[in-house]
Design a protein around this motif. Structure first.
Motif, PDB file in Angstrom:
ATOM      1  N   GLY A  22       0.791  -1.219   0.000  1.00  0.00           N
ATOM      2  CA  GLY A  22       0.000   0.000   0.000  1.00  0.00           C
ATOM      3  C   GLY A  22       0.823   1.269   0.000  1.00  0.00           C
ATOM      4  O   GLY A  22       0.282   2.352  -0.222  1.00  0.00           O
ATOM      5  N   VAL A  23       2.126   1.155   0.236  1.00  0.00           N
ATOM      6  CA  VAL A  23       3.013   2.318   0.201  1.00  0.00           C
ATOM      7  C   VAL A  23       3.920   2.250  -1.030  1.00  0.00           C
ATOM      8  O   VAL A  23       3.957   3.165  -1.836  1.00  0.00           O
ATOM      9  CB  VAL A  23       3.850   2.424   1.495  1.00  0.00           C
ATOM     10  CG1 VAL A  23       4.921   3.499   1.369  1.00  0.00           C
ATOM     11  CG2 VAL A  23       2.942   2.744   2.672  1.00  0.00           C
ATOM     12  N   ASP A 200       0.755   3.573   5.244  1.00  0.00           N
ATOM     13  CA  ASP A 200      -0.626   3.760   4.799  1.00  0.00           C
ATOM     14  C   ASP A 200      -1.635   3.207   5.792  1.00  0.00           C
ATOM     15  O   ASP A 200      -2.835   3.445   5.645  1.00  0.00           O
ATOM     16  CB  ASP A 200      -0.864   3.088   3.435  1.00  0.00           C
ATOM     17  CG  ASP A 200      -0.873   1.576   3.525  1.00  0.00           C
ATOM     18  OD1 ASP A 200      -1.773   0.948   2.944  1.00  0.00           O
ATOM     19  OD2 ASP A 200       0.018   1.008   4.178  1.00  0.00           O
ATOM     20  N   VAL A 219       0.105   7.752   3.841  1.00  0.00           N
ATOM     21  CA  VAL A 219      -0.295   7.666   2.435  1.00  0.00           C
ATOM     22  C   VAL A 219      -1.727   7.153   2.423  1.00  0.00           C
ATOM     23  O   VAL A 219      -1.992   6.033   2.868  1.00  0.00           O
ATOM     24  CB  VAL A 219       0.618   6.724   1.629  1.00  0.00           C
ATOM     25  CG1 VAL A 219       0.267   6.788   0.147  1.00  0.00           C
ATOM     26  CG2 VAL A 219       2.086   7.064   1.849  1.00  0.00           C
ATOM     27  N   ASP A 220      -2.638   7.976   1.967  1.00  0.00           N
ATOM     28  CA  ASP A 220      -4.052   7.613   2.027  1.00  0.00           C
ATOM     29  C   ASP A 220      -4.441   6.764   0.826  1.00  0.00           C
ATOM     30  O   ASP A 220      -4.723   7.272  -0.248  1.00  0.00           O
ATOM     31  CB  ASP A 220      -4.928   8.869   2.088  1.00  0.00           C
ATOM     32  CG  ASP A 220      -6.407   8.525   2.219  1.00  0.00           C
ATOM     33  OD1 ASP A 220      -6.719   7.353   2.510  1.00  0.00           O
ATOM     34  OD2 ASP A 220      -7.241   9.430   2.030  1.00  0.00           O
ATOM     35  N   ARG A 221      -4.435   5.446   1.039  1.00  0.00           N
ATOM     36  CA  ARG A 221      -4.872   4.512   0.008  1.00  0.00           C
ATOM     37  C   ARG A 221      -6.262   3.966   0.306  1.00  0.00           C
ATOM     38  O   ARG A 221      -6.685   2.985  -0.284  1.00  0.00           O
ATOM     39  CB  ARG A 221      -3.899   3.342  -0.102  1.00  0.00           C
ATOM     40  CG  ARG A 221      -2.450   3.701  -0.306  1.00  0.00           C
ATOM     41  CD  ARG A 221      -2.131   4.185  -1.695  1.00  0.00           C
ATOM     42  NE  ARG A 221      -0.671   4.211  -1.900  1.00  0.00           N
ATOM     43  CZ  ARG A 221      -0.074   4.822  -2.899  1.00  0.00           C
ATOM     44  NH1 ARG A 221      -0.786   5.467  -3.806  1.00  0.00           N
ATOM     45  NH2 ARG A 221       1.248   4.799  -3.003  1.00  0.00           N
ATOM     46  N   SER A 225      -7.744  10.285   5.109  1.00  0.00           N
ATOM     47  CA  SER A 225      -6.725  11.251   5.498  1.00  0.00           C
ATOM     48  C   SER A 225      -6.859  11.675   6.953  1.00  0.00           C
ATOM     49  O   SER A 225      -5.878  11.691   7.708  1.00  0.00           O
ATOM     50  CB  SER A 225      -6.806  12.479   4.584  1.00  0.00           C
ATOM     51  OG  SER A 225      -5.866  13.460   4.965  1.00  0.00           O
ATOM     52  N   ASP A 239      -0.355  10.122  -2.725  1.00  0.00           N
ATOM     53  CA  ASP A 239       0.617   9.360  -3.500  1.00  0.00           C
ATOM     54  C   ASP A 239       2.010   9.919  -3.190  1.00  0.00           C
ATOM     55  O   ASP A 239       2.160  11.125  -2.935  1.00  0.00           O
ATOM     56  CB  ASP A 239       0.325   9.475  -5.002  1.00  0.00           C
ATOM     57  CG  ASP A 239       1.174   8.533  -5.833  1.00  0.00           C
ATOM     58  OD1 ASP A 239       0.742   7.383  -6.050  1.00  0.00           O
ATOM     59  OD2 ASP A 239       2.276   8.930  -6.269  1.00  0.00           O
TER      60      ASP A 239
END
Length: 245
Positions: A22-23, A200, A219-221, A225, A239
């Motif tokens: 995810g990162v 994330d 990191v907002d996946r 946020s 990203d």
């Protein structure tokens, strides 16, 4: 820059510690699918009226944690408990370790079949950090981190990989405890006060905050946020391209 925070001046730091799924790579999606297949088959086999597993459960109970901790926490959310068993348990066994190993089989099947390609923005940031000779580490709760890095062609980018197997061998508690990040920083010759954590998952952000790292980047996946900020992130981006000067 999201959240009106300036981008980091990377030369101010001595090391950067990346979560993996995810990162750097979109393998969080593979994990999510593998957990869903395993948990929903398990829930369907119970003679109880239990709510199915959803992506919300992944973010709430599983994301970023050591595999068996994720099993325990999800089962507890449904009022269930199983014997822990042993890490060597057959995946067919209905133990915490058996279910975790069942999920791991599904993950590796998908990885072997489909491979994995890193996020382009993550590659751009890795290239920039390589150009300034920044020491880098992967800190992942997954025991599959080395195979994911190999599949993505990124094994040579990181000086050390602290994954679930390393943590178990060293007796380090997993995220949200900060110990795996602290160990990685030490291996790189850095300290929490001079290192950046990039995560994330809520549990990983909490680990970075608990370790009092110099900078914790979320990191907002999909976690959200504000949720990542509330967990202790100093900055949240959609990203890693946002962090390339």
């Amino acid at each position: 820059m999201p959240d009106d925070k300036p981008a980091p001046v990377w030369s101010d730091y001595a090391a950067v510690l990346f979560d993996l799924d995810g990162v750097v790579t979109p393998t969080a999606e593979v994990h999510m699918r593998a957990w869903g297949v395993m948990f929903n088959a398990f829930l369907a086999s119970r003679d109880q009226d239990l709510a199915p597993y959803t992506d919300d459960d992944y973010f709430a109970y599983v994301d970023g944690k050591p595999r068996y901790d994720g099993v325990r926490d999800f089962l507890a959310s449904r009022g269930l408990s199983l014997p822990d068993g042993e890490p060597a348990d057959n995946p067919a066994l209905e133990t915490v370790c058996g279910l975790g190993n069942r999920k791991n089989l599904a993950f590796n099947e998908v990885l072997a079949r489909d491979g994995v390609t890193a996020y382009p923005g993550s590659i751009d940031l890795l290239n920039h950090l390589a150009a300034i000779r920044m020491p880098l580490a992967v800190v992942s709760s997954s025991a599959n981190a080395p195979s994911v890095l190999a599949a993505a062609g990124l094994s040579d980018r990181f000086l050390t990989v602290v994954d679930g197997r390393v943590a178990a061998d060293l007796g380090l508690p997993g995220k949200p405890a900060p110990d795996t990040f602290l160990h990685a920083a030490e291996v790189l010759g850095a300290t929490a006060a001079t290192s950046v954590v990039i995560e994330d998952a809520v549990s990983g952000v909490r680990a970075g905050a608990a370790g009092d790292f110099a900078l914790v980047i979320g990191v907002d996946r999909g976690a959200g946020s504000q949720i990542l900020l509330d967990a202790g992130a100093d900055l949240v981006v959609p990203d890693l391209q946002e962090l390339v000067p």
